[in-house]
Design a protein around this motif. Sequence first.
Motif, PDB file in Angstrom:
ATOM      1  N   HIS A 326       0.828  -1.213   0.000  1.00  0.00           N
ATOM      2  CA  HIS A 326       0.000   0.000   0.000  1.00  0.00           C
ATOM      3  C   HIS A 326       0.864   1.265   0.000  1.00  0.00           C
ATOM      4  CE1 HIS A 326      -3.401  -2.637   0.728  1.00  0.00           C
ATOM      5  NE2 HIS A 326      -2.792  -3.122   1.806  1.00  0.00           N
ATOM      6  N   ILE A 327       1.881   1.228  -0.831  1.00  0.00           N
ATOM      7  CA  ILE A 327       2.762   2.397  -0.963  1.00  0.00           C
ATOM      8  C   ILE A 327       2.970   2.681  -2.452  1.00  0.00           C
ATOM      9  CG2 ILE A 327       3.987   2.010   1.218  1.00  0.00           C
ATOM     10  CD1 ILE A 327       6.228   0.688  -0.372  1.00  0.00           C
ATOM     11  N   HIS A 328       3.535   3.856  -2.752  1.00  0.00           N
ATOM     12  CA  HIS A 328       3.835   4.204  -4.139  1.00  0.00           C
ATOM     13  C   HIS A 328       5.051   3.407  -4.605  1.00  0.00           C
ATOM     14  CE1 HIS A 328       4.964   6.624  -7.682  1.00  0.00           C
ATOM     15  NE2 HIS A 328       3.682   7.006  -7.682  1.00  0.00           N
ATOM     16  N   LYS A 329       5.075   3.153  -5.888  1.00  0.00           N
ATOM     17  CA  LYS A 329       6.182   2.398  -6.478  1.00  0.00           C
ATOM     18  C   LYS A 329       7.524   3.066  -6.196  1.00  0.00           C
ATOM     19  CE  LYS A 329       7.518   0.506 -10.989  1.00  0.00           C
ATOM     20  NZ  LYS A 329       7.114   0.413 -12.420  1.00  0.00           N
ATOM     21  N   ASN A 330       7.555   4.409  -6.240  1.00  0.00           N
ATOM     22  CA  ASN A 330       8.797   5.141  -5.982  1.00  0.00           C
ATOM     23  C   ASN A 330       9.254   4.987  -4.522  1.00  0.00           C
ATOM     24  OD1 ASN A 330       8.833   6.020  -8.610  1.00  0.00           O
ATOM     25  ND2 ASN A 330       7.894   8.014  -8.157  1.00  0.00           N
ATOM     26  N   THR A 331       8.269   4.889  -3.622  1.00  0.00           N
ATOM     27  CA  THR A 331       8.598   4.681  -2.208  1.00  0.00           C
ATOM     28  C   THR A 331       9.292   3.341  -2.006  1.00  0.00           C
ATOM     29  OG1 THR A 331       6.676   6.004  -1.552  1.00  0.00           O
ATOM     30  CG2 THR A 331       7.653   4.571   0.127  1.00  0.00           C
ATOM     31  N   TRP A 332       8.775   2.330  -2.688  1.00  0.00           N
ATOM     32  CA  TRP A 332       9.411   1.012  -2.596  1.00  0.00           C
ATOM     33  C   TRP A 332      10.811   1.035  -3.217  1.00  0.00           C
ATOM     34  CZ3 TRP A 332      10.655  -2.764  -0.106  1.00  0.00           C
ATOM     35  CH2 TRP A 332      11.190  -3.940  -0.643  1.00  0.00           C
ATOM     36  N   SER A 333      10.952   1.769  -4.293  1.00  0.00           N
ATOM     37  CA  SER A 333      12.271   1.888  -4.930  1.00  0.00           C
ATOM     38  C   SER A 333      13.260   2.546  -3.961  1.00  0.00           C
ATOM     39  CB  SER A 333      12.160   2.726  -6.206  1.00  0.00           C
ATOM     40  OG  SER A 333      13.426   2.882  -6.817  1.00  0.00           O
ATOM     41  N   TYR A 334      12.793   3.533  -3.220  1.00  0.00           N
ATOM     42  CA  TYR A 334      13.646   4.205  -2.236  1.00  0.00           C
ATOM     43  C   TYR A 334      14.049   3.231  -1.130  1.00  0.00           C
ATOM     44  CZ  TYR A 334      14.876   7.024   1.819  1.00  0.00           C
ATOM     45  OH  TYR A 334      15.507   7.521   2.928  1.00  0.00           O
ATOM     46  N   ARG A 335      13.115   2.392  -0.706  1.00  0.00           N
ATOM     47  CA  ARG A 335      13.415   1.428   0.361  1.00  0.00           C
ATOM     48  C   ARG A 335      14.431   0.383  -0.107  1.00  0.00           C
ATOM     49  NH1 ARG A 335       7.426   0.300   3.107  1.00  0.00           N
ATOM     50  NH2 ARG A 335       7.059   2.473   3.760  1.00  0.00           N
ATOM     51  N   LEU A 336      14.334   0.001  -1.358  1.00  0.00           N
ATOM     52  CA  LEU A 336      15.317  -0.941  -1.899  1.00  0.00           C
ATOM     53  C   LEU A 336      16.720  -0.316  -1.907  1.00  0.00           C
ATOM     54  CD1 LEU A 336      13.602  -2.790  -4.908  1.00  0.00           C
ATOM     55  CD2 LEU A 336      14.365  -3.774  -2.743  1.00  0.00           C
ATOM     56  N   GLN A 337      16.747   0.969  -2.237  1.00  0.00           N
ATOM     57  CA  GLN A 337      18.043   1.660  -2.220  1.00  0.00           C
ATOM     58  C   GLN A 337      18.629   1.666  -0.802  1.00  0.00           C
ATOM     59  OE1 GLN A 337      17.663   5.591  -3.930  1.00  0.00           O
ATOM     60  NE2 GLN A 337      16.635   4.815  -5.779  1.00  0.00           N
ATOM     61  N   LYS A 338      17.754   1.814   0.191  1.00  0.00           N
ATOM     62  CA  LYS A 338      18.231   1.803   1.582  1.00  0.00           C
ATOM     63  C   LYS A 338      18.776   0.423   1.958  1.00  0.00           C
ATOM     64  CE  LYS A 338      16.933   3.323   6.223  1.00  0.00           C
ATOM     65  NZ  LYS A 338      15.856   3.888   7.079  1.00  0.00           N
ATOM     66  N   VAL A 339      18.131  -0.631   1.441  1.00  0.00           N
ATOM     67  CA  VAL A 339      18.627  -1.990   1.666  1.00  0.00           C
ATOM     68  C   VAL A 339      20.026  -2.131   1.082  1.00  0.00           C
ATOM     69  CG1 VAL A 339      18.324  -4.425   1.022  1.00  0.00           C
ATOM     70  CG2 VAL A 339      16.346  -3.084   1.792  1.00  0.00           C
ATOM     71  N   GLU A 340      20.206  -1.586  -0.121  1.00  0.00           N
ATOM     72  CA  GLU A 340      21.516  -1.663  -0.777  1.00  0.00           C
ATOM     73  C   GLU A 340      22.581  -0.916   0.038  1.00  0.00           C
ATOM     74  OE1 GLU A 340      20.543  -2.048  -5.532  1.00  0.00           O
ATOM     75  OE2 GLU A 340      20.484  -0.046  -4.615  1.00  0.00           O
ATOM     76  N   GLN A 341      22.199   0.247   0.546  1.00  0.00           N
ATOM     77  CA  GLN A 341      23.155   1.046   1.322  1.00  0.00           C
ATOM     78  C   GLN A 341      23.577   0.322   2.611  1.00  0.00           C
ATOM     79  OE1 GLN A 341      21.079   4.720   1.947  1.00  0.00           O
ATOM     80  NE2 GLN A 341      21.218   5.369  -0.201  1.00  0.00           N
ATOM     81  N   LEU A 342      22.615  -0.295   3.271  1.00  0.00           N
ATOM     82  CA  LEU A 342      22.899  -0.953   4.556  1.00  0.00           C
ATOM     83  C   LEU A 342      23.679  -2.253   4.389  1.00  0.00           C
ATOM     84  CD1 LEU A 342      19.467  -0.371   6.345  1.00  0.00           C
ATOM     85  CD2 LEU A 342      21.660   0.629   7.003  1.00  0.00           C
ATOM     86  N   THR A 343      23.376  -3.004   3.332  1.00  0.00           N
ATOM     87  CA  THR A 343      23.983  -4.337   3.179  1.00  0.00           C
ATOM     88  C   THR A 343      25.172  -4.357   2.232  1.00  0.00           C
ATOM     89  OG1 THR A 343      22.524  -4.925   1.324  1.00  0.00           O
ATOM     90  CG2 THR A 343      21.753  -5.437   3.583  1.00  0.00           C
ATOM     91  N   GLY A 344      25.246  -3.361   1.342  1.00  0.00           N
ATOM     92  CA  GLY A 344      26.299  -3.384   0.338  1.00  0.00           C
ATOM     93  C   GLY A 344      26.007  -4.357  -0.789  1.00  0.00           C
ATOM     94  N   LEU A 345      24.763  -4.845  -0.851  1.00  0.00           N
ATOM     95  CA  LEU A 345      24.348  -5.783  -1.910  1.00  0.00           C
ATOM     96  C   LEU A 345      23.434  -5.061  -2.893  1.00  0.00           C
ATOM     97  CD1 LEU A 345      23.551  -8.863   0.360  1.00  0.00           C
ATOM     98  CD2 LEU A 345      25.595  -8.509  -1.043  1.00  0.00           C
ATOM     99  N   SER A 346      23.614  -5.334  -4.165  1.00  0.00           N
ATOM    100  CA  SER A 346      22.837  -4.661  -5.197  1.00  0.00           C
ATOM    101  C   SER A 346      21.635  -5.504  -5.609  1.00  0.00           C
ATOM    102  CB  SER A 346      23.718  -4.407  -6.434  1.00  0.00           C
ATOM    103  OG  SER A 346      22.940  -3.924  -7.502  1.00  0.00           O
ATOM    104  N   VAL A 347      20.464  -4.887  -5.629  1.00  0.00           N
ATOM    105  CA  VAL A 347      19.258  -5.601  -6.052  1.00  0.00           C
ATOM    106  C   VAL A 347      19.194  -5.742  -7.568  1.00  0.00           C
ATOM    107  CG1 VAL A 347      17.936  -4.898  -4.013  1.00  0.00           C
ATOM    108  CG2 VAL A 347      17.872  -3.480  -6.083  1.00  0.00           C
TER     109      VAL A 347
END
Length: 371
Positions: A326-347
């Motif tokens: 129940h979020i905007h597609k861009n919001t989810w894209s931002y959250r994925l970027q945060k995952v990448e920043q925290l883990t150092g793994l690229s989606v």
Amino acid sequence: MFQFDTLGHEMVTELSNLIRQQVILTDRRGFIQASTEPARINQFHEGALLSMRQKMVLRMGDDEVGRLHGVRRGIVLPIIIADEPIAVLGVTGDPDDIHPQAQLILRVAELFIQDSMKRKQKDEKVRDVEFFVFDWLTGTKKDERFMERGILLGIDVTLYRQVVVLEVLDLLEQFTVEEIEIFASIQNIHPSMKMIRWAQNKILLLLPEMNQQTVKNELEFLLLHIKRRKKVRVVAGIGASTHYFDLAKSFAQAERAVHATKESGDIVFEHELRLEIVLQSIPDVVKQEFLKRTVAPLKDHQDLLDNLTVWFEEDQSMQNTAQRLHIHKNTWSYRLQKVEQLTGLSVSSTHDVFLLYLALRLMQEQSFSKE
């Protein structure tokens, strides 16, 4: 041997409720082992000893009270099983009032003991079968003596080819013998199926060679019955069919399959497992090190971990994931970027995405095992 600490107290209570009188139960020596008056326990009752020796119902009147040790007005009744007195019942009160009920009291006591002895024999046979199956699935010796031992227990070991493990996920106590009998009586899997208690919250099913779709269909009915009776979730893991000599292999496979049911469904065949085989074979110390190198930075961000789980469930679809969250597609894209920043793994990397997926599966496995 008569169990005064359990059966004795139970019998005294039941008889006292039946005849509305004080009741005692003595051992062969005349010492009170159970009583509706706890203060009398361990006291000597000379009238009971005489009743034991004479194998007769005796009245305890004023004369007996005056000359016999530990006696009150009433009657004493020897309990005789197979022509041997094993204990003595004493009932306090007016002997003339109580004596007419003596035969009824004795009959109730004998039935009580006979029923208890039958239950004890049944429990012992069940334990013998459980020990035999334990040896079968964990030992290596399968000689003629082993097979003869099975025949004495009513088990033709050459008949059985497959093991199913049922596990109750939130059972606090072991299944009773009576419950296993009920479950076995309503099952339609196979008339020769053997149902065995295993550990606190598991049941083993030993099956002959049979159609696997039938196994699954009938298991669904059995699981439903157990769920309704115990008000718990029950799952099943099914090992492959094998030779009776190698039934331990089918058991190990069923254990592996039932472990996977916590995520994959209520009934899982071992041959359906793929990634689960790899996950279960990884040592715990290796799992912990792998998690440390991958998703450890996300442990303080449970929302991101939950979102990632949804993303994988939606086959990494940005649109479907955003809709479910129940979020905007861009919001989810931002959250994925945060995952990448925290883990150092690229989606965007298949290799890194696989690492994330594997790490999430390992974390889920840990949470299931804690539950």
